[in-house]
Design a protein around this motif. Structure first.
Motif, short mmCIF file in Angstrom:
data_model
loop_
_atom_site.label_atom_id
_atom_site.label_comp_id
_atom_site.label_asym_id
_atom_site.label_seq_id
_atom_site.Cartn_x
_atom_site.Cartn_y
_atom_site.Cartn_z
N ASP A 165 0.85 -1.18 0.00
CA ASP A 165 0.00 0.00 0.00
C ASP A 165 0.90 1.24 0.00
O ASP A 165 1.56 1.52 0.98
CB ASP A 165 -0.86 -0.06 1.28
N ARG A 210 1.26 4.69 0.58
CA ARG A 210 0.54 5.84 1.17
C ARG A 210 1.47 7.03 1.39
O ARG A 210 1.03 8.16 1.41
CB ARG A 210 -0.10 5.44 2.49
N THR A 262 -5.45 14.15 1.67
CA THR A 262 -4.11 14.17 1.08
C THR A 262 -3.28 15.30 1.69
O THR A 262 -3.78 16.40 1.91
CB THR A 262 -4.22 14.40 -0.45
N LYS A 302 0.38 9.85 9.15
CA LYS A 302 -0.33 8.73 8.50
C LYS A 302 -1.66 8.42 9.19
O LYS A 302 -2.56 7.85 8.59
CB LYS A 302 0.54 7.47 8.53
N GLN A 313 -4.70 9.98 4.30
CA GLN A 313 -4.66 8.70 3.60
C GLN A 313 -3.48 8.63 2.64
O GLN A 313 -2.92 7.56 2.41
CB GLN A 313 -5.97 8.49 2.84
N ILE A 314 -3.12 9.80 2.08
CA ILE A 314 -1.99 9.85 1.14
C ILE A 314 -1.09 11.02 1.50
O ILE A 314 -1.58 12.13 1.74
CB ILE A 314 -2.50 10.05 -0.31
#
Ligand SMILES: Nc1ncnc2c1ncn2[C@@H]1O[C@H](COP(=O)(O)OP(=O)(O)OP(=O)(O)O)[C@@H](O)[C@H]1O
Ligand SMILES: [Mg+2]
Length: 227
Positions: free
Chosen positions: A38, A40, A71, A146, A150-151
Motif C-alpha cells: 500500500d 501511502r 491528502t 499517516k 490517507q496519502i
C-alpha cells in the motif's frame, strides 16, 4: 518578474484536460504498482535539478485529493522550497519548525482551496536539512501524519547533489523518480536506483517529463522494470 507557480496546477485546468488525464494515469500507475504494497507515503525525487519534481508532486497530490482521499503534500525540499509559492501560503511554519519542536503538527499544516488537500510547507530553511530529514523525529512525524492523512506526497531536492531525499526515502512507502527528457542520463538513473536500493527504499516507478513537447505528450508513467 516573479513566476506564478499556482498556474501550473491541474485544478486550474478544465476537468478533462489532457494534462489532468495524464496525472490521473500516473495516479492509477501508482495504485496498480501498489497492489501488493500500500503506497501511502510517496517521495518524489529526481537525479538532477529542474526536472519538474515540484510541479509533478503538487499535481499528483491534487489527483488524490480530487479522488476524495485526505491528502497532504509535504515540502521536504529545504534547499529550494516552492510548495508555499505554488499554493500561495506563508512559509513561517512548516516541516522544519515541526521537526525542531517549535510548532505542533497541526500548526505546521495549512489547508488549501482544493478540497481534501492540505500542505506542509518547508518552514524556514534550516542549516542542516539532511540531518533533520534523516532523524528519528522525521519518522515519528510521518507515523503521526499517516493517522490523519490517507496519502502523503513528499517533494524533495535532487538526489545526486544532496543526500536529503536518500535520508528520507527509507521512512516512506516508495519513491517516484522524475526524469527530464533529453537531460537525465541513463547512467545517472542507474546510479540513483542503486543508491535507493542500498538505502532499502522501494522504487515505485519513474516519470519521464518533457517540457518541450506538445502538452498532451508530456507525462508518461512506466514501472521500474522498464529501467
Ligand atoms: N512538463 C512541463 N511542461 C512545461 N514546463 C514544465 C514542465 N515540467 C516542469 N516545467 C517547468 O520547469 C520548471 C522547473 O519545474 P519544477 O520547479 O517543478 O522542477 P523541480 O524539479 O522541482 O526543480 P528544483 O530541482 O529546482 O526543485 C518550472 O518553471 C516548471 O513550470
Ligand atoms: Mg522543486
Amino acid at each position: 518578474m516573479k513566476v506564478d507557480r499556482s498556474k501550473r496546477l491541474i485544478s486550474k485546468l478544465k476537468i478533462n484536460s489532457p494534462v489532468t488525464e495524464q496525472f490521473k494515469l500516473i495516479r492509477k500507475g501508482i495504485e496498480f504498482a501498489g497492489i501488493d504494497n500500500d503506497y501511502r507515503v510517496i517521495l518524489v525525487t529526481s537525479p538532477e535539478a529542474k526536472s519538474g519534481k515540484s510541479t509533478i508532486s503538487a499535481n499528483i497530490a491534487i489527483t488524490y485529493a480530487q479522488k476524495g482521499l485526505a491528502t497532504l503534500l509535504i515540502d521536504a525540499d529545504m534547499r529550494k522550497p516552492t510548495v508555499h509559492q505554488t499554493f500561495l501560503k506563508s512559509n513561517l511554519k512548516g516541516l522544519s519548525t515541526a521537526l525542531v519542536g517549535e510548532t505542533t503538527l497541526l500548526d505546521s499544516i495549512q489547508i488549501t482551496d482544493i478540497e481534501n488537500l492540505s500542505v506542509m510547507s518547508s518552514g524556514p530553511i534550516p542549516p542542516n536539512p539532511n540531518k533533520l530529514l534523516g532523524s528519528k523525529k522525521m519518522a515519528k512525524v510521518l507515523d503521526d501524519l499517516k493517522k490523519q492523512y490517507q496519502i502523503i506526497i513528499i517533494d524533495t531536492p535532487p538526489i545526486r547533489f544532496v543526500s536529503d531525499a536518500l535520508e528520507l526515502a527509507p521512512y516512506t512507502d516508495g519513491v517516484i523518480i522524475v526524469n527530464k527528457s533529453g537531460v537525465t542520463k541513463k547512467e545517472d538513473m542507474f546510479q540513483v536506483l542503486e543508491q535507493l536500493r542500498m538505502s532499502r527504499s522501494p522504487v515505485i516507478g519513474a516519470i519521464l517529463n518533457n517540457d518541450k513537447e506538445k502538452i498532451e505528450h508530456q507525462y508518461y508513467y512506466s514501472k521500474k522494470e522498464n529501467y
